[in-house]
Scaffold this motif. Structure first.
Motif, PDB file in Angstrom:
ATOM      1  N   LYS A  23       0.841  -1.203   0.000  1.00  0.00           N
ATOM      2  CA  LYS A  23       0.000   0.000   0.000  1.00  0.00           C
ATOM      3  C   LYS A  23       0.875   1.251   0.000  1.00  0.00           C
ATOM      4  CE  LYS A  23      -3.693   2.319   2.549  1.00  0.00           C
ATOM      5  NZ  LYS A  23      -4.598   2.254   3.710  1.00  0.00           N
ATOM      6  N   ALA A  26       2.594   1.539  -3.333  1.00  0.00           N
ATOM      7  CA  ALA A  26       1.626   1.937  -4.358  1.00  0.00           C
ATOM      8  C   ALA A  26       1.366   3.439  -4.320  1.00  0.00           C
ATOM      9  CB  ALA A  26       0.329   1.153  -4.180  1.00  0.00           C
ATOM     10  N   SER A  32      -1.615   0.743  -8.314  1.00  0.00           N
ATOM     11  CA  SER A  32      -2.484  -0.006  -7.411  1.00  0.00           C
ATOM     12  C   SER A  32      -1.632  -0.969  -6.596  1.00  0.00           C
ATOM     13  CB  SER A  32      -3.531  -0.794  -8.208  1.00  0.00           C
ATOM     14  OG  SER A  32      -2.902  -1.855  -8.911  1.00  0.00           O
ATOM     15  N   GLN A  33      -2.175  -1.412  -5.468  1.00  0.00           N
ATOM     16  CA  GLN A  33      -1.467  -2.396  -4.642  1.00  0.00           C
ATOM     17  C   GLN A  33      -1.229  -3.683  -5.421  1.00  0.00           C
ATOM     18  OE1 GLN A  33      -2.750  -2.883  -0.500  1.00  0.00           O
ATOM     19  NE2 GLN A  33      -4.027  -1.059  -0.779  1.00  0.00           N
TER      20      GLN A  33
END
Length: 152
Positions: A23, A26, A32-33
């Motif tokens: 996270k 990202a 995105s993760q």
């Protein structure tokens, strides 16, 4: 493997701190993760990321003396070279060993507690290895720069 700019940035971030979450990565990469997770897995699978480790402070871990020891072998025939390398691999005080060109054959990076411990290491372990012709030790006075980060 060709690394795109995003891979390079991701690797830079992981080399700074490999405990960052997907996270957090990202957010810093604008991905995105899932995309970060897939990139990391691909880099691991391809061997670009070899492993994850904890980096210790040698002095706080009781290893206050860092030594670079140059080694000259008495002969350079293959069996003696291989035997030397095998025996060096077993020496816990040696954290890196490089076969080099130039006046010496090898350079070892060694961590010990103090000068007395280095003397014991030299007399009891290193010079006990057959076919060492000569050694030259250099003692680190102050570390000016040390990084584990590979420049990309």
């Amino acid at each position: 493997m060709e690394l795109d700019p995003t891979d390079q940035k991701l690797l830079h971030l992981l080399q700074e701190n490999s405990k960052q979450t997907n996270k957090a990565l990202a957010l810093r990469l604008g991905l995105s993760q899932t995309a970060v997770y897939e990139r990391v897995r691909r880099l691991e699978k391809k061997g670009v990321i070899d492993r994850y480790v904890a980096l210790l402070d040698p002095a706080r871990a009781g290893k206050k003396l860092k030594v670079f020891c140059h080694i000259k072998l008495s002969q350079h025939i293959k069996p003696r070279v291989l035997q030397f390398e095998k025996e060096v691999l077993a020496l816990r005080e040696v954290v890196s060993c490089y076969h080099i060109g130039g006046e010496y054959d090898y350079i070892l990076e060694i961590y010990v507690e103090d000068m007395e411990a280095y003397r014991e290491f030299m007399v009891g372990k290193l010079t006990a290895i057959n076919h060492i012709g000569s050694t030259q030790s250099s003692f680190v006075i102050r570390e000016v720069k040390h990084t584990t980060e590979l420049p990309l």
